[in-house]
Design an enzyme around this catalytic site. Structure first.
Site, PDB file in Angstrom:
ATOM      1  N   LEU A  21       0.858  -1.402   0.039  1.00  0.00           N
ATOM      2  CA  LEU A  21       0.087  -0.061   0.198  1.00  0.00           C
ATOM      3  C   LEU A  21       0.788   1.371   0.102  1.00  0.00           C
ATOM      4  O   LEU A  21       0.317   2.161  -0.708  1.00  0.00           O
ATOM      5  CB  LEU A  21      -0.809  -0.067   1.427  1.00  0.00           C
ATOM      6  CG  LEU A  21      -1.987   1.057   1.274  1.00  0.00           C
ATOM      7  CD1 LEU A  21      -2.929   0.797  -0.137  1.00  0.00           C
ATOM      8  CD2 LEU A  21      -2.681   0.703   2.610  1.00  0.00           C
ATOM      9  N   ASP A  40      11.041   2.930   4.578  1.00  0.00           N
ATOM     10  CA  ASP A  40      10.655   1.735   4.950  1.00  0.00           C
ATOM     11  C   ASP A  40      11.796   0.992   5.930  1.00  0.00           C
ATOM     12  O   ASP A  40      12.961   1.536   5.378  1.00  0.00           O
ATOM     13  CB  ASP A  40      10.598   0.931   3.797  1.00  0.00           C
ATOM     14  CG  ASP A  40       9.622  -0.551   3.961  1.00  0.00           C
ATOM     15  OD1 ASP A  40       8.363  -0.385   3.705  1.00  0.00           O
ATOM     16  OD2 ASP A  40      10.005  -1.470   4.297  1.00  0.00           O
ATOM     17  N   ASP A  77      13.281   3.572  11.702  1.00  0.00           N
ATOM     18  CA  ASP A  77      12.126   3.128  12.205  1.00  0.00           C
ATOM     19  C   ASP A  77      11.201   4.130  12.772  1.00  0.00           C
ATOM     20  O   ASP A  77      11.696   5.033  13.649  1.00  0.00           O
ATOM     21  CB  ASP A  77      12.551   2.162  13.428  1.00  0.00           C
ATOM     22  CG  ASP A  77      11.279   1.532  14.220  1.00  0.00           C
ATOM     23  OD1 ASP A  77      10.209   1.944  13.909  1.00  0.00           O
ATOM     24  OD2 ASP A  77      11.770   1.174  15.106  1.00  0.00           O
ATOM     25  N   ASN A 104       1.500   5.052   6.891  1.00  0.00           N
ATOM     26  CA  ASN A 104       1.233   3.903   6.524  1.00  0.00           C
ATOM     27  C   ASN A 104       1.893   2.735   7.088  1.00  0.00           C
ATOM     28  O   ASN A 104       1.218   1.673   7.276  1.00  0.00           O
ATOM     29  CB  ASN A 104       1.368   3.838   4.931  1.00  0.00           C
ATOM     30  CG  ASN A 104       1.060   2.569   4.589  1.00  0.00           C
ATOM     31  OD1 ASN A 104       0.089   1.790   4.448  1.00  0.00           O
ATOM     32  ND2 ASN A 104       2.258   1.710   4.084  1.00  0.00           N
ATOM     33  N   TYR A 176      -4.530  -4.543  17.009  1.00  0.00           N
ATOM     34  CA  TYR A 176      -4.462  -3.696  15.856  1.00  0.00           C
ATOM     35  C   TYR A 176      -5.629  -3.076  15.911  1.00  0.00           C
ATOM     36  O   TYR A 176      -5.647  -1.703  15.434  1.00  0.00           O
ATOM     37  CB  TYR A 176      -4.666  -5.071  14.548  1.00  0.00           C
ATOM     38  CG  TYR A 176      -4.532  -4.323  13.254  1.00  0.00           C
ATOM     39  CD1 TYR A 176      -3.380  -3.832  12.721  1.00  0.00           C
ATOM     40  CD2 TYR A 176      -5.571  -4.411  12.364  1.00  0.00           C
ATOM     41  CE1 TYR A 176      -3.439  -3.406  11.487  1.00  0.00           C
ATOM     42  CE2 TYR A 176      -5.751  -3.918  11.094  1.00  0.00           C
ATOM     43  CZ  TYR A 176      -4.794  -3.303  10.664  1.00  0.00           C
ATOM     44  OH  TYR A 176      -4.678  -2.829   9.602  1.00  0.00           O
ATOM     45  N   LYS A 180      -5.611   1.129  15.752  1.00  0.00           N
ATOM     46  CA  LYS A 180      -6.194   1.670  14.664  1.00  0.00           C
ATOM     47  C   LYS A 180      -7.430   2.781  15.211  1.00  0.00           C
ATOM     48  O   LYS A 180      -7.658   3.581  14.486  1.00  0.00           O
ATOM     49  CB  LYS A 180      -6.880   0.569  13.616  1.00  0.00           C
ATOM     50  CG  LYS A 180      -5.614  -0.012  12.801  1.00  0.00           C
ATOM     51  CD  LYS A 180      -4.798   0.972  12.135  1.00  0.00           C
ATOM     52  CE  LYS A 180      -3.872   0.140  11.208  1.00  0.00           C
ATOM     53  NZ  LYS A 180      -2.825   1.078  10.438  1.00  0.00           N
ATOM     54  N   THR A 210      -1.819  -7.118   0.522  1.00  0.00           N
ATOM     55  CA  THR A 210      -0.559  -6.658   0.367  1.00  0.00           C
ATOM     56  C   THR A 210       0.344  -8.004   1.383  1.00  0.00           C
ATOM     57  O   THR A 210      -0.314  -8.807   1.783  1.00  0.00           O
ATOM     58  CB  THR A 210      -0.369  -5.519   1.282  1.00  0.00           C
ATOM     59  OG1 THR A 210      -0.423  -5.856   2.843  1.00  0.00           O
ATOM     60  CG2 THR A 210      -0.834  -4.361   0.811  1.00  0.00           C
TER      61      THR A 210
END
Length: 316
Positions: A21, A40, A77, A104, A176, A180, A210
Site C-alpha cells: 500500500l 521503509d 524506524d 502507513n 491492531y 487503529k 499486501t
C-alpha cells in the site's frame, strides 16, 4: 499551455512505502507531482547471487526517479522518536520543506485476546500508534514554525491509516483494532489543533492485498480475479491518498473514509443514540436498572458500538 500537476512543488513523506500500500501511495504522489521521501524500515540486502541489492525503500525511490520524479529513501524506524525526527529533517533538507505526511507503516501480530502476549500487544501499538504520533509530532512542529514565520497559514496535509478492524471490531486483532482506533483519535485531535496553521489531518480505512495482509485475505471470497484489476489491489487506495494530499481537499479535515475496490465511503461521526436523566440528584443502581435494562432488552443482542456492516460494503 501545460497544466500543472496537483502536487507540483510539494514535498511528501510516505512511511512503510517499500512495498504494498505504501509503495502504491508513494508512486501516486510522485505521479501527481510531489517529491517523495520513501520510508521503509530495514537495510539493503543481497540478491540471489549474493550481490548487494537496494532495500525496498531505495527500490521505490529509484522507480520514482526513473519515471522523472524526485525521491530519496529513508530506512529508519518511525516508531523510534529520534529516527522519526530525522525522517522529517531529511524531507526538509532534501526538498526545503515538508507539505504532505502519509503514515502507513504497520505490522500484524494477530491472536485472540486470551492468548495474546505482552510483546505482541506492545509491538503493534508501538509501530502503528506511536509511529503515527512520532512523525505527526515533528511534522506539526515544522508547520507551526513555518506558519509563525509566514504570519499566517501554510500548506500541510496528513493522511493517517486506520482500519475496518477498528470500525467493525476484529475479534482476532485486539492489538491492531486498538491501535487503529487510537489513530482515529490522534487524527481528529490533530485536525483541530493544526487547522489554524493551514494543515488538515484525515484518516483512511483501506482494504488491500499486501504482504502484511496476505493471510487475512487468503480465504473464500477474497480470490484474485483471473483478469482485470484485483478489487483488493493497493492501486484502488492510492488515488484517494493523492486527493487528500492535494489543494482540492482543503475543506476535508478530521474525516474518516473507507476505501477499497473502486469505492470510497465517508464514515459518519458517532451520534447519541439515547439519553437518560436521573429524577434524583444522582443515579442509583435501581434507577439505572429500571432505565437501561429494558432499553437494551429491546435492542439486538449482537448490536454493539462496532459497525460490522461496513465489512459488507462494496462497489455497486
Amino acid at each position: 499551455m501545460t497544466v500543472p500537476l496537483p502536487l507540483e512543488g510539494l514535498a511528501a513523506i510516505v512511511t512503510g512505502a517499500g512495498r504494498g500500500l505504501g509503495r502504491a501511495e508513494a508512486l501516486e504522489l510522485a505521479r501527481l507531482g510531489a517529491a517523495v521521501v520513501v520510508n521503509d524500515y530495514g537495510q539493503p540486502g543481497r540478491d540471489g547471487s549474493g550481490e548487494a541489492s537496494a532495500g525496498p525503500a531505495e527500490q521505490v525511490a529509484e522507480e520514482i526517479r526513473a519515471a522523472g520524479g524526485q525521491a530519496v529513501a529513508h530506512t529508519g524506524d518511525v516508531a523510534d522518536h529520534q529516527q522519526a525526527a530525522r525522517l522529517v529533517e531529511l524531507a526538509i533538507d532534501e526538498f526545503g520543506k515538508l507539505d504532505i505526511l502519509v503514515n502507513n507503516a504497520g505490522i500484524l501480530r494477530d491472536r485472540m485476546v486470551f492468548s495474546m502476549t505482552e510483546g505482541e500487544w506492545d509491538a503493534v501499538i508501538r509501530v502503528h500508534l506511536k509511529g503515527h504520533f512520532n512523525t505527526t509530532r515533528f511534522a506539526a512542529a515544522h508547520w507551526r514554525e513555518r506558519s509563525k514565520a509566514a504570519g499566517g497559514p501554510v500548506y500541510g496535509r496528513i493522511v493517517n491509516t486506520s482500519s475496518e478492524a477498528f470500525l467493525a471490531g476484529s475479534a482476532g486483532q485486539p492489538n491492531y483494532a486498538a491501535a487503529k482506533g487510537g489513530i482515529v483519535g490522534l487524527t481528529t485531535s490533530t485536525a483541530l489543533a493544526l487547522a489554524k496553521y493551514g494543515v488538515t489531518a484525515n484518516a483512511i480505512c483501506p482494504r488491500a492485498r499486501t504482504r502484511m495482509t496476505e493471510d487475512v485475505f487468503s480465504g473464500a471470497g477474497f480470490e484474485q480475479p483471473e483478469s482485470g484489476l484485483d478489487p483488493l489491489a493497493p492501486e484502488h487506495v492510492a488515488p484517494l491518498v493523492g486527493y487528500l494530499a492535494s489543494p482540492a481537499a482543503e475543506r476535508v479535515n478530521g474525516q474518516l473514509l473507507v476505501v477499497h475496490g473502486g469505492m470510497v465511503v465517508v464514515v459518519e461521526r458517532p451520534r447519541v443514540q439515547a439519553k437518560f436523566d436521573s429524577k434524583q440528584d444522582t443515579f442509583t443502581y435501581d434507577e439505572l436498572d429500571a432505565l437501561l435494562t429494558p432499553h437494551y432488552a429491546r435492542r439486538p443482542a449482537e448490536e454493539t458500538f462496532a459497525a460490522a456492516e461496513v465489512l459488507g460494503l462494496k462497489r455497486e
